[in-house]
Design an enzyme around this catalytic site. Sequence first.
Site, PDB file in Angstrom:
ATOM      1  N   ASP A   1     108.689 140.570  35.497  1.00 29.48           N
ATOM      2  CA  ASP A   1     107.297 140.235  35.193  1.00 29.48           C
ATOM      3  C   ASP A   1     106.832 139.035  36.007  1.00 29.48           C
ATOM      4  OD1 ASP A   1     107.494 142.201  33.292  1.00 29.48           O
ATOM      5  OD2 ASP A   1     107.073 140.885  31.577  1.00 29.48           O
TER       6      ASP A   1
ATOM      7  N   HIS B   1     112.086 137.699  35.017  1.00 26.77           N
ATOM      8  CA  HIS B   1     110.884 137.245  35.731  1.00 26.77           C
ATOM      9  C   HIS B   1     111.279 136.895  37.168  1.00 26.77           C
ATOM     10  CE1 HIS B   1     109.981 136.629  31.474  1.00 26.77           C
ATOM     11  NE2 HIS B   1     108.713 136.743  31.791  1.00 26.77           N
TER      12      HIS B   1
END
Length: 243
Positions: free
Chosen positions: A51, A193
């Site tokens: 993400d 991430h």
Amino acid sequence: MAKWKKGLAAGLLALSALALAAAQLGAPARTQAVLGEVKLPAGPYVALTFDDGPRAATTTPLLDGLAQRGVHATFFVIGENVEGNELLLQRMEGEGHQVGLHTYHHKSLDGLNASDFYAEVDQLRETLTALLGRTDFMLRPPYGMMSPAAQARAAAPIILWSVDPEDWSDRDTGRQTAAILDNVKDGDIILLHDIYPASVDTALQVVDALMVQGYHFVTVEELFAIRGRTPEQGAVYRRLPPD
């Protein structure tokens, strides 16, 4: 649902290549059949997802490491990070990774009205369509939060996760890696991430460790194809275990 059939067909082509590569590497003979003649390793399978990117300083070495290992992943990107990183996104697509939606400004979709939802989700979809030439993007809502009204507006499958090492909370690669390896199962969707160097290190260490255990890394779209499931717009998915 026609546009998802195209995505699944692309996923199956990639999986055919996976099967061929496995055979060339001397993978175990035990396989499962997917769509007739296509033979795939029996698993286990896991989807590695990232993400908040892309960010050139961290996404680039991550892509390099994944390419060296022959691994595909899924990237849920933020719209305001697209400008200046267009070539990076095109590289993702070209190397077999999946690109998805993570809103334009990383705003929670819980409680947004139709106009604000357009600004966060549809604007990013249009941006990626102009860049990548397609419209079939899956959606991951920031913080995993989404109201029923926003869910109805999604016009995409909603992909959450089943393994979360909370890599945003520290830069401890050892802790993050252990948190994943201690909890992962066949069909899991792992959340990381690609904006932290430590998370890149975690991802590659996890890939190396799980590949030794016989895991195969696929995109979320490919995982749907393996499980013989069609992703539905507005439906929420956390993992795709075997039947």
